[in-house]
Design a protein around this motif. Sequence first.
Motif, PDB file in Angstrom:
ATOM      1  N   PRO A 208      68.455   3.265 -31.821  1.00  0.00           N
ATOM      2  CA  PRO A 208      67.833   1.939 -31.843  1.00  0.00           C
ATOM      3  C   PRO A 208      67.951   1.233 -30.495  1.00  0.00           C
ATOM      4  O   PRO A 208      68.997   1.287 -29.837  1.00  0.00           O
ATOM      5  CB  PRO A 208      68.633   1.199 -32.923  1.00  0.00           C
ATOM      6  N   ARG A 209      66.870   0.566 -30.122  1.00  0.00           N
ATOM      7  CA  ARG A 209      66.852  -0.251 -28.900  1.00  0.00           C
ATOM      8  C   ARG A 209      66.806  -1.711 -29.316  1.00  0.00           C
ATOM      9  O   ARG A 209      65.849  -2.149 -29.960  1.00  0.00           O
ATOM     10  CB  ARG A 209      65.642   0.110 -28.047  1.00  0.00           C
ATOM     11  N   ILE A 210      67.807  -2.451 -28.924  1.00  0.00           N
ATOM     12  CA  ILE A 210      67.965  -3.842 -29.360  1.00  0.00           C
ATOM     13  C   ILE A 210      67.861  -4.757 -28.147  1.00  0.00           C
ATOM     14  O   ILE A 210      68.639  -4.632 -27.190  1.00  0.00           O
ATOM     15  CB  ILE A 210      69.327  -4.046 -30.063  1.00  0.00           C
ATOM     16  N   LEU A 211      66.900  -5.674 -28.186  1.00  0.00           N
ATOM     17  CA  LEU A 211      66.765  -6.684 -27.142  1.00  0.00           C
ATOM     18  C   LEU A 211      67.416  -7.973 -27.631  1.00  0.00           C
ATOM     19  O   LEU A 211      67.165  -8.402 -28.758  1.00  0.00           O
ATOM     20  CB  LEU A 211      65.298  -6.933 -26.808  1.00  0.00           C
ATOM     21  N   GLY A 249      69.868  -7.234 -22.399  1.00  0.00           N
ATOM     22  CA  GLY A 249      69.704  -8.671 -22.284  1.00  0.00           C
ATOM     23  C   GLY A 249      70.902  -9.286 -21.581  1.00  0.00           C
ATOM     24  O   GLY A 249      71.680  -8.579 -20.941  1.00  0.00           O
ATOM     25  N   PRO A 250      71.092 -10.586 -21.747  1.00  0.00           N
ATOM     26  CA  PRO A 250      70.282 -11.520 -22.540  1.00  0.00           C
ATOM     27  C   PRO A 250      68.994 -11.918 -21.821  1.00  0.00           C
ATOM     28  O   PRO A 250      68.980 -12.099 -20.607  1.00  0.00           O
ATOM     29  CB  PRO A 250      71.206 -12.723 -22.717  1.00  0.00           C
ATOM     30  N   ASP A 254      61.878 -17.623 -24.640  1.00  0.00           N
ATOM     31  CA  ASP A 254      60.498 -18.113 -24.582  1.00  0.00           C
ATOM     32  C   ASP A 254      59.537 -17.096 -23.993  1.00  0.00           C
ATOM     33  O   ASP A 254      58.321 -17.221 -24.169  1.00  0.00           O
ATOM     34  CB  ASP A 254      60.424 -19.434 -23.812  1.00  0.00           C
ATOM     35  N   THR A 255      60.049 -16.063 -23.329  1.00  0.00           N
ATOM     36  CA  THR A 255      59.158 -15.047 -22.759  1.00  0.00           C
ATOM     37  C   THR A 255      59.382 -13.652 -23.346  1.00  0.00           C
ATOM     38  O   THR A 255      58.598 -12.744 -23.076  1.00  0.00           O
ATOM     39  CB  THR A 255      59.332 -14.963 -21.227  1.00  0.00           C
ATOM     40  N   LEU A 256      60.426 -13.483 -24.148  1.00  0.00           N
ATOM     41  CA  LEU A 256      60.750 -12.150 -24.662  1.00  0.00           C
ATOM     42  C   LEU A 256      59.731 -11.637 -25.669  1.00  0.00           C
ATOM     43  O   LEU A 256      59.438 -10.440 -25.707  1.00  0.00           O
ATOM     44  CB  LEU A 256      62.141 -12.174 -25.303  1.00  0.00           C
ATOM     45  N   PHE A 257      59.166 -12.546 -26.478  1.00  0.00           N
ATOM     46  CA  PHE A 257      58.290 -12.101 -27.571  1.00  0.00           C
ATOM     47  C   PHE A 257      56.872 -11.837 -27.078  1.00  0.00           C
ATOM     48  O   PHE A 257      55.919 -12.500 -27.483  1.00  0.00           O
ATOM     49  CB  PHE A 257      58.308 -13.129 -28.701  1.00  0.00           C
ATOM     50  N   TYR A 272      69.894 -17.843 -33.011  1.00  0.00           N
ATOM     51  CA  TYR A 272      69.927 -18.760 -34.153  1.00  0.00           C
ATOM     52  C   TYR A 272      68.593 -18.740 -34.878  1.00  0.00           C
ATOM     53  O   TYR A 272      67.582 -18.229 -34.373  1.00  0.00           O
ATOM     54  CB  TYR A 272      70.325 -20.177 -33.742  1.00  0.00           C
ATOM     55  N   HIS A 273      68.600 -19.304 -36.074  1.00  0.00           N
ATOM     56  CA  HIS A 273      67.508 -19.213 -37.038  1.00  0.00           C
ATOM     57  C   HIS A 273      66.150 -19.572 -36.447  1.00  0.00           C
ATOM     58  O   HIS A 273      65.198 -18.781 -36.487  1.00  0.00           O
ATOM     59  CB  HIS A 273      67.841 -20.131 -38.220  1.00  0.00           C
ATOM     60  N   ASP A 274      66.032 -20.762 -35.891  1.00  0.00           N
ATOM     61  CA  ASP A 274      64.729 -21.231 -35.436  1.00  0.00           C
ATOM     62  C   ASP A 274      64.393 -20.789 -34.018  1.00  0.00           C
ATOM     63  O   ASP A 274      63.386 -21.218 -33.464  1.00  0.00           O
ATOM     64  CB  ASP A 274      64.653 -22.760 -35.536  1.00  0.00           C
ATOM     65  N   GLN A 275      65.189 -19.914 -33.448  1.00  0.00           N
ATOM     66  CA  GLN A 275      64.839 -19.324 -32.157  1.00  0.00           C
ATOM     67  C   GLN A 275      63.949 -18.103 -32.344  1.00  0.00           C
ATOM     68  O   GLN A 275      62.992 -17.908 -31.593  1.00  0.00           O
ATOM     69  CB  GLN A 275      66.107 -18.918 -31.401  1.00  0.00           C
ATOM     70  N   GLY A 276      64.253 -17.298 -33.356  1.00  0.00           N
ATOM     71  CA  GLY A 276      63.520 -16.048 -33.528  1.00  0.00           C
ATOM     72  C   GLY A 276      62.544 -16.022 -34.671  1.00  0.00           C
ATOM     73  O   GLY A 276      61.474 -15.392 -34.575  1.00  0.00           O
ATOM     74  N   LEU A 277      62.853 -16.708 -35.762  1.00  0.00           N
ATOM     75  CA  LEU A 277      62.027 -16.561 -36.958  1.00  0.00           C
ATOM     76  C   LEU A 277      60.650 -17.216 -36.875  1.00  0.00           C
ATOM     77  O   LEU A 277      59.700 -16.694 -37.474  1.00  0.00           O
ATOM     78  CB  LEU A 277      62.784 -17.058 -38.182  1.00  0.00           C
TER      79      LEU A 277
END
Length: 340
Positions: A208-211, A249-250, A254-257, A272-277
């Motif tokens: 697995p590759r995890i960013l 990372g890290p 704002d530019t990763l997705f 945190y919740h509202d950063q990624g979801l």
Amino acid sequence: MNRPILALTCGEPAGIGPEISLRAAWELRHEVRCILLGDAALLAQSAYEIDAQMRVAAISIQAWRNSGLPHFPTDCLTVIDCPVAEPVRPGVLDARNGRAVLQTLDLAVQGALSGAFAAIVTAPLQKSTINDAGVAFTGHTEYLAEVTHTPQVVMMLAGGQSPHLRVALATTHLALKDVPAAITADSLARTLDILHADLRSKFGIARPRILVTGLNPHAGENGYLGREEIEVISPALEAARARGIDARGPYPADTLFQPKYLEDADCVLAMYHDQGLPVLKFASFGHGINITLGLPLIRTSVDHGTALDLAAAGLGHADHGSMLVAVRAAADMARRQKRA
């Protein structure tokens, strides 16, 4: 295991959970045997109104515990009856039914741990109703960790229409002011270990590759916007790489997705919740799923809430697409673990 047996908890009875559970179980009945846990009378009436051909057979909790599941034909859905205390009015919450909702979850966990169920799939419930019933409850994820005595779990959402888009969380349902203190080297190490292990075992990803995102804007901008990246996150990632985990990372959230980054990733770990979801839900809402990693059982869920307004409008307004994806994903994980 070609037709695994899954426990499907129907969630808040006044919401859309019973409807989407019935629709998904019926549509997938030739692929998966879903055992519905909920109020049998409510489910039988709803089933008849949804499709007169939909057959439902109920068994009591005691009968299930004493004799196991009966061998009903494929075109008959099995319900383990967890009666509500008060009649259900669609769209109207009643705290007196909160404990019956929680009972469905407890039974599903018991069945999964005993081997009666290959996995559990949960329809949305209303946290406030359970709390109003006198039971402290912050969410499925935290409750499942507590009742299975799991010291740490990881919440991950996956996009149904974009299977490669998976977003896990370093923290879950916390107030924003409490997030920085909750992100420690130890907690990140455990989270990355769980992610790595479950991406391998549950999803069949060999390496697995995890960013990993930063916590602060611009990932702290070399300490000018916060030092968590320098003092906590980067050392945790370096230690994870030393353990053989491909964690990178890290990165600024704002530019990763973007596709050019995500195509090289199996999962993004947000702080945190509202950063990624929000990103994932924008990309796949209604076709995404929630997966709890780190548990001694498989659990998936829908990516939406109880939708009381849709339930109040009557049957036929709810979209069961996310439930279909959740059931199929749980079944796939169960088959994969069976083969391992």
